[in-house]
Design an enzyme around this catalytic site. Sequence first.
Site, PDB file in Angstrom:
ATOM      1  N   ARG A  74       8.588  -3.890   1.911  1.00  0.00           N
ATOM      2  CA  ARG A  74       8.876  -3.562   0.713  1.00  0.00           C
ATOM      3  C   ARG A  74       8.378  -2.210   0.027  1.00  0.00           C
ATOM      4  O   ARG A  74       8.249  -2.122  -1.290  1.00  0.00           O
ATOM      5  CB  ARG A  74       8.561  -4.764  -0.749  1.00  0.00           C
ATOM      6  N   SER A  75       7.110  -2.119   1.289  1.00  0.00           N
ATOM      7  CA  SER A  75       6.811  -0.798   0.751  1.00  0.00           C
ATOM      8  C   SER A  75       7.840   0.084   0.352  1.00  0.00           C
ATOM      9  O   SER A  75       8.779   0.942   1.103  1.00  0.00           O
ATOM     10  CB  SER A  75       6.237  -0.449   1.885  1.00  0.00           C
ATOM     11  N   ASN A  76       7.354   0.942  -0.670  1.00  0.00           N
ATOM     12  CA  ASN A  76       7.896   2.496  -1.885  1.00  0.00           C
ATOM     13  C   ASN A  76       8.045   3.268  -0.976  1.00  0.00           C
ATOM     14  O   ASN A  76       8.332   4.207  -1.137  1.00  0.00           O
ATOM     15  CB  ASN A  76       7.091   2.787  -2.979  1.00  0.00           C
TER      16      ASN A  76
END
Length: 302
Positions: free
Chosen positions: A69-71
């Site tokens: 879920r890394s931006n």
Amino acid sequence: MDFLIPFGPTRLQRLLDAPTQRAGIDLYLKRDDEIHPEISGNKWRKLKFSLLEIQKSGYESLITFGGARSNHLYAAAAAGKALGIKTFGVIRGDEFAEKDTETLHFCRAQGMTLLPVSRELYRQKEDPNFLQNFTVDFGKYLLLPEGGTTALALPGVREVVDETEKQLGFSADAYTVAAGTGGTAAGLLSAPTSRVLAFSALKGGDFLFGDILKWINEPTAAQRLTLRTDYHFGGYARHTPELIRFMSEFEQRHSVLLEHVYTGKMLYGVYDLMRKNFFTPGSTIVAIHTGGLQGRSHENKN
Ligand SMILES: *Cc1c(COP(=O)(O)O)cnc(C)c1O
């Protein structure tokens, strides 16, 4: 590379409400969430000079790392597509070979090659031979660490301070920012006289103080940095009804969207500290909206 052409400063929005009036401070929100729909906020600032370097030095690809879920992965995938280079994302957790999160789905759609690895292997990602675990032709690549914090990230973030000073016509008394790796806080602190109040988005974030300072080779930096580690709401990406309530009130009052991983916690902290008279009356505080709105998922899952 149109998206890196200076677009003018992002908005500096005054936040006028009862809590700021009671505290007697001028609070502004630096709207870096409006920089770019996909390469949002601090990720755009942190990537800017690396992307210019990729162009200048003719790199063929970008390799980077992150959770599902890394931006940062999200931004790197979009930036690679915009630049017309290949991107590779090493993903923490081999279970993601079989399932995508929304972030991974987006990354794939941008053309990023996803390389999910076990958590154990992921921990070795700093090892110089790490890339030999893959039978992939990376070409001439630029490697960006998890979160995108490198020495090239600092000058990009520092431009936030330069922009804001021009907009205000004077120096703010403090910049407040959410911290994950602390790279954004370091970039703000790299402006020679800025004061930075960083809020850890994770539990047990005391290590961030050193992680932020290690980027700054300047003797007053430690005195110019304050780190709060008590607004993590249970840990990274965790949240409580109280946090969500604060966020929706804030969103309605100021017509700004927040997300619960970073900006919601930071602003909750700022408002809580205002109530506790932490800020000197008469001071000007600039909160950085670091973006991340594509990660705004508390509506549909926990
Ligand atoms: C990644 C991120 C942060 C944390 O930035 P660091 O430089 O890693 O501290 C803060 N806010 C948002 C919205 C982010 O996506």
